[in-house]
Design an enzyme around this catalytic site. Structure first.
Site, PDB file in Angstrom:
ATOM      1  N   ASP A   8       1.153  -1.158  -0.411  1.00 14.30           N
ATOM      2  CA  ASP A   8      -0.162   0.072  -0.041  1.00 14.30           C
ATOM      3  C   ASP A   8       0.617   1.662   0.027  1.00 14.30           C
ATOM      4  O   ASP A   8       1.851   0.475  -0.032  1.00 14.30           O
ATOM      5  CB  ASP A   8      -1.041  -0.468   1.563  1.00 14.30           C
ATOM      6  CG  ASP A   8      -0.653   0.124   2.111  1.00 14.30           C
ATOM      7  OD1 ASP A   8       0.974   0.449   2.762  1.00 14.30           O
ATOM      8  OD2 ASP A   8      -0.999   0.607   3.169  1.00 14.30           O
ATOM      9  N   HIS A   9       0.678   2.146   0.470  1.00 13.31           N
ATOM     10  CA  HIS A   9       0.667   3.751  -0.102  1.00 13.31           C
ATOM     11  C   HIS A   9       2.155   3.718   1.280  1.00 13.31           C
ATOM     12  O   HIS A   9       3.334   4.095   1.288  1.00 13.31           O
ATOM     13  CB  HIS A   9       0.588   4.852   0.545  1.00 13.31           C
ATOM     14  CG  HIS A   9      -0.967   4.887   1.917  1.00 13.31           C
ATOM     15  ND1 HIS A   9      -1.755   4.286   1.790  1.00 13.31           N
ATOM     16  CD2 HIS A   9      -0.844   5.661   2.911  1.00 13.31           C
ATOM     17  CE1 HIS A   9      -2.895   4.464   2.382  1.00 13.31           C
ATOM     18  NE2 HIS A   9      -1.506   5.125   3.499  1.00 13.31           N
ATOM     19  N   CYS A  65       3.126  -3.395   3.668  1.00 14.11           N
ATOM     20  CA  CYS A  65       2.347  -1.820   3.722  1.00 14.11           C
ATOM     21  C   CYS A  65       2.993  -1.626   5.340  1.00 14.11           C
ATOM     22  O   CYS A  65       4.357  -1.732   5.803  1.00 14.11           O
ATOM     23  CB  CYS A  65      -0.068  -2.549   4.525  1.00 14.11           C
ATOM     24  SG  CYS A  65       0.568  -3.497   6.236  1.00 14.11           S
ATOM     25  N   THR A  67       2.851  -1.313   9.002  1.00 15.86           N
ATOM     26  CA  THR A  67       3.628  -2.217  10.079  1.00 15.86           C
ATOM     27  C   THR A  67       3.480  -3.327   9.448  1.00 15.86           C
ATOM     28  O   THR A  67       4.039  -4.237   9.870  1.00 15.86           O
ATOM     29  CB  THR A  67       1.828  -2.467  11.333  1.00 15.86           C
ATOM     30  OG1 THR A  67       0.508  -2.606  10.223  1.00 15.86           O
ATOM     31  CG2 THR A  67       1.322  -1.338  11.573  1.00 15.86           C
ATOM     32  N   GLY A  68       2.637  -3.851   7.935  1.00 14.98           N
ATOM     33  CA  GLY A  68       2.622  -5.649   7.792  1.00 14.98           C
ATOM     34  C   GLY A  68       1.902  -6.390   8.101  1.00 14.98           C
ATOM     35  O   GLY A  68       1.945  -7.312   8.006  1.00 14.98           O
ATOM     36  N   ILE A  69       1.128  -6.738   9.198  1.00 14.71           N
ATOM     37  CA  ILE A  69       0.099  -6.340   9.885  1.00 14.71           C
ATOM     38  C   ILE A  69      -1.066  -6.998   8.550  1.00 14.71           C
ATOM     39  O   ILE A  69      -1.217  -7.987   8.944  1.00 14.71           O
ATOM     40  CB  ILE A  69      -0.348  -6.196  10.859  1.00 14.71           C
ATOM     41  CG1 ILE A  69       0.805  -6.150  12.098  1.00 14.71           C
ATOM     42  CG2 ILE A  69      -1.221  -7.354  11.902  1.00 14.71           C
ATOM     43  CD1 ILE A  69       0.732  -5.485  13.370  1.00 14.71           C
ATOM     44  N   GLY A  70      -1.200  -5.542   8.410  1.00 12.54           N
ATOM     45  CA  GLY A  70      -3.032  -5.826   7.452  1.00 12.54           C
ATOM     46  C   GLY A  70      -2.733  -6.528   6.687  1.00 12.54           C
ATOM     47  O   GLY A  70      -3.416  -7.611   6.339  1.00 12.54           O
ATOM     48  N   HIS A  98      10.914 -24.129   8.957  1.00 11.14           N
ATOM     49  CA  HIS A  98       9.748 -24.404   9.593  1.00 11.14           C
ATOM     50  C   HIS A  98       8.198 -24.231   9.337  1.00 11.14           C
ATOM     51  O   HIS A  98       7.443 -25.613   9.401  1.00 11.14           O
ATOM     52  CB  HIS A  98       9.823 -24.351  10.825  1.00 11.14           C
ATOM     53  CG  HIS A  98      10.639 -24.358  12.041  1.00 11.14           C
ATOM     54  ND1 HIS A  98      11.569 -24.481  13.552  1.00 11.14           N
ATOM     55  CD2 HIS A  98      12.404 -25.112  11.574  1.00 11.14           C
ATOM     56  CE1 HIS A  98      12.226 -24.364  13.716  1.00 11.14           C
ATOM     57  NE2 HIS A  98      13.050 -24.768  12.622  1.00 11.14           N
ATOM     58  N   ARG A 132       9.251 -33.086  10.082  1.00 14.08           N
ATOM     59  CA  ARG A 132       7.819 -32.550  11.378  1.00 14.08           C
ATOM     60  C   ARG A 132       7.561 -31.903  11.490  1.00 14.08           C
ATOM     61  O   ARG A 132       6.195 -31.507  11.283  1.00 14.08           O
ATOM     62  CB  ARG A 132       8.568 -33.094  13.124  1.00 14.08           C
ATOM     63  CG  ARG A 132       9.334 -32.247  13.716  1.00 14.08           C
ATOM     64  CD  ARG A 132       9.941 -32.150  14.599  1.00 14.08           C
ATOM     65  NE  ARG A 132      11.174 -31.010  15.005  1.00 14.08           N
ATOM     66  CZ  ARG A 132      11.504 -30.750  14.712  1.00 14.08           C
ATOM     67  NH1 ARG A 132      13.012 -31.056  14.197  1.00 14.08           N
ATOM     68  NH2 ARG A 132      12.404 -29.401  15.092  1.00 14.08           N
ATOM     69  N   HIS A 133       7.689 -31.081  10.079  1.00 12.56           N
ATOM     70  CA  HIS A 133       7.068 -29.300   9.851  1.00 12.56           C
ATOM     71  C   HIS A 133       6.567 -30.013   8.881  1.00 12.56           C
ATOM     72  O   HIS A 133       5.168 -28.941   9.102  1.00 12.56           O
ATOM     73  CB  HIS A 133       8.587 -29.195   9.389  1.00 12.56           C
ATOM     74  CG  HIS A 133       9.536 -27.945  10.742  1.00 12.56           C
ATOM     75  ND1 HIS A 133       9.461 -27.674  11.752  1.00 12.56           N
ATOM     76  CD2 HIS A 133      11.042 -29.006  10.978  1.00 12.56           C
ATOM     77  CE1 HIS A 133      10.488 -27.402  12.712  1.00 12.56           C
ATOM     78  NE2 HIS A 133      11.251 -28.373  11.800  1.00 12.56           N
TER      79      HIS A 133
END
Length: 145
Positions: A8-9, A65, A67-70, A98, A132-133
């Site tokens: 995004d911007h 973005c 925060t990188g979260i959205g 992993h 296992r991963h």
């Protein structure tokens, strides 16, 4: 490797840095936008990049973005996507080793360009351990409808 990018911007300037890095490293870049610092909505670009990865058009993806979260939340809504929001190179390495993450999310408001570029390099050069991963990744993928 063909890499999908979306931002995004708030992530535009960092995305431009990442594009230059990927091209220098010989990767093919598929840029799904945005293309300026004009206010826009991260889900549009996170989804577009994620669909390219999920379909196989691109092998991996990077979304950015503020925060990188959205944008990671938007990407993870696409079936087959395992997008990890990372803040350092160890997280970028371990999410590949992993979790077999196929997309990396970065917060441009918190991660400087030098660190972000190193994270992308690590993300693209680290393989999945399997073992296992693989069982655990299979369980994560089974949660999706």
């Amino acid at each position: 490797m063909k890499i999908a990018l979306g931002c995004d911007h708030g992530g535009y300037a960092l995305k431009c840095e990442i594009v230059r890095l990927l091209e220098e490293l010989g990767h093919e870049v598929k840029d799904f936008g945005c293309y300026s610092t004009e206010s826009c909505d991260y889900p549009d670009f996170g989804e577009a990049a994620a669909r390219a990865v999920a379909s196989g058009e691109c092998e991996r993806g990077v979304v950015i973005c503020t925060t990188g979260i959205g944008i990671s939340m938007a990407a993870n809504k696409v079936k087959g996507i395992r997008c990890a929001h990372c803040a350092d190179t160890l997280e970028a390495e371990l999410t590949r080793r992993h979790n077999d993450a196929n997309m990396l999310a970065i917060g441009a408001g918190f991660t400087g360009p030098m660190l972000a570029k190193k994270m992308v390099e690590v993300f693209l050069t680290t393989g999945f351990e399997g073992g296992r991963h693989a069982r655990r990744v299979g369980k994560v993928d089974a949660i999706q409808p």
